[in-house]
Design a protein around this motif. Sequence first.
Motif, short mmCIF file in Angstrom:
data_model
loop_
_atom_site.label_atom_id
_atom_site.label_comp_id
_atom_site.label_asym_id
_atom_site.label_seq_id
_atom_site.Cartn_x
_atom_site.Cartn_y
_atom_site.Cartn_z
N PHE A 76 50.84 26.85 43.14
CA PHE A 76 50.13 27.87 42.37
C PHE A 76 48.64 27.78 42.72
N PRO A 77 47.97 28.89 42.99
CA PRO A 77 46.53 28.87 43.29
C PRO A 77 45.71 28.67 42.02
N ILE A 78 45.67 27.44 41.58
CA ILE A 78 45.14 27.14 40.26
C ILE A 78 43.62 26.99 40.24
N GLY A 79 42.97 27.29 41.37
CA GLY A 79 41.52 27.24 41.43
C GLY A 79 40.84 28.45 40.84
N GLY A 80 41.59 29.33 40.19
CA GLY A 80 41.01 30.48 39.52
C GLY A 80 41.38 31.83 40.11
N SER A 81 42.18 31.85 41.18
CA SER A 81 42.40 33.10 41.91
C SER A 81 43.20 34.14 41.15
N THR A 82 44.14 33.72 40.29
CA THR A 82 44.93 34.73 39.57
C THR A 82 44.07 35.45 38.52
N VAL A 83 42.94 34.85 38.18
CA VAL A 83 42.02 35.46 37.23
C VAL A 83 40.89 36.20 37.95
N ARG A 84 40.27 35.53 38.91
CA ARG A 84 39.08 36.08 39.55
C ARG A 84 39.37 37.15 40.58
N LEU A 85 40.38 36.93 41.40
CA LEU A 85 40.59 37.84 42.52
C LEU A 85 40.81 39.28 42.06
N PRO A 86 41.65 39.54 41.01
CA PRO A 86 41.83 40.93 40.58
C PRO A 86 40.58 41.53 39.96
N ARG A 87 39.60 40.71 39.64
CA ARG A 87 38.34 41.22 39.11
C ARG A 87 37.32 41.48 40.22
N GLN A 88 37.59 40.95 41.41
CA GLN A 88 36.65 41.08 42.51
C GLN A 88 37.09 42.09 43.56
N ILE A 89 38.38 42.31 43.69
CA ILE A 89 38.90 43.30 44.62
C ILE A 89 39.96 44.11 43.89
N PRO A 90 40.36 45.28 44.41
CA PRO A 90 41.40 46.07 43.72
C PRO A 90 42.67 45.25 43.48
N ARG A 91 43.28 45.47 42.32
CA ARG A 91 44.43 44.65 41.91
C ARG A 91 45.58 44.69 42.91
N THR A 92 45.82 45.83 43.51
CA THR A 92 46.93 45.90 44.47
C THR A 92 46.69 44.96 45.65
N HIS A 93 45.44 44.86 46.11
CA HIS A 93 45.12 43.94 47.21
C HIS A 93 45.17 42.49 46.73
N ALA A 94 44.69 42.26 45.51
CA ALA A 94 44.72 40.90 44.97
C ALA A 94 46.15 40.41 44.85
N LEU A 95 47.03 41.25 44.32
CA LEU A 95 48.42 40.83 44.15
C LEU A 95 49.12 40.64 45.49
N GLU A 96 48.81 41.48 46.46
CA GLU A 96 49.41 41.28 47.77
C GLU A 96 48.98 39.94 48.37
N MET A 97 47.70 39.63 48.26
CA MET A 97 47.23 38.35 48.80
C MET A 97 47.86 37.18 48.06
N LEU A 98 47.94 37.28 46.74
CA LEU A 98 48.48 36.20 45.93
C LEU A 98 49.99 36.01 46.11
N LEU A 99 50.72 37.11 46.26
CA LEU A 99 52.18 37.05 46.24
C LEU A 99 52.84 36.92 47.61
N THR A 100 52.11 37.28 48.66
CA THR A 100 52.71 37.15 50.00
C THR A 100 52.31 35.87 50.69
#
Length: 266
Positions: free
Chosen positions: A146-170
């Motif tokens: 799990f990317p527990i360094g904050g990415s599931t919270v910060r990334l969707p706030r910094q880039i569009p959610r669809t891109h954040a989820l693709e990066m996180l889930l793939t």
Amino acid sequence: MGGTEHLTVRREGATLILTLNRPEAKNALSLPMLVGLYDGWLEADADDRVRSIVLTGAGGAFCAGMDLKALAGKGMDGQEYRDRMTADPDLHWKAMLRHHRPRKPVVAAVEGYCVAGGTEILQGTDIRVAGESATFGLFEVKRGLFPIGGSTVRLPRQIPRTHALEMLLTGRPYSAAEAASIGLIGHVVPDGAALEKALVIAEQINACGPLAVEAVKASVYETAEMSEGDGLAAELKRGWPIFDTADAKEGSRAFAEKRAPVFRRA
């Protein structure tokens, strides 16, 4: 000036340069690196001569994330560093900018791998430059982690959610060009030129009023999750006092006199 065997610290003008220095492991995170990083953030904020911070990596890489051997309990040598972690169990999160935000602007200069924990640290920086062959990504899910360094919270706030989820889930890699296209980084430069570009940006920051710069940064983060009305009210509380500073008067006077201002943090 601080630093450890895996984190070097040097000054260039008003910029403090922190370099992840474990090139044989693509600057994978280690205890000496984490302790050095946290101490570097504190040093920058404690020294009023420092107006900006540049974070980069040695040997053509930024950071390949946590050392998985170390995660399994091997390779984290150095009793003094273990003692620091015991004394402050939150130190590694502060080092990775998860639980600490420097008041000075942080510019990231990325070459090569900036993946897993590297991409997580990146999200704690303010301005980001990368060489054209840099690689980004959050690979944790591919390893059952799990990317527990904050990415599931910060990334969707910094880039569009669809891109954040693709990066996180793939867990797939991203080129510098693609990272720029989704807004993760701001500049793509020729390989080997990221630090030079980051230092140019840092110098532009250094030429500005330090009290104003720090207040602007604080306001951006403080108001990020507020309603517009609450954010605008908070902005006034941060902004109005700046107009009463000697630096603000010096800035206006220098403009009228057609000279460079001399700011004194006053």
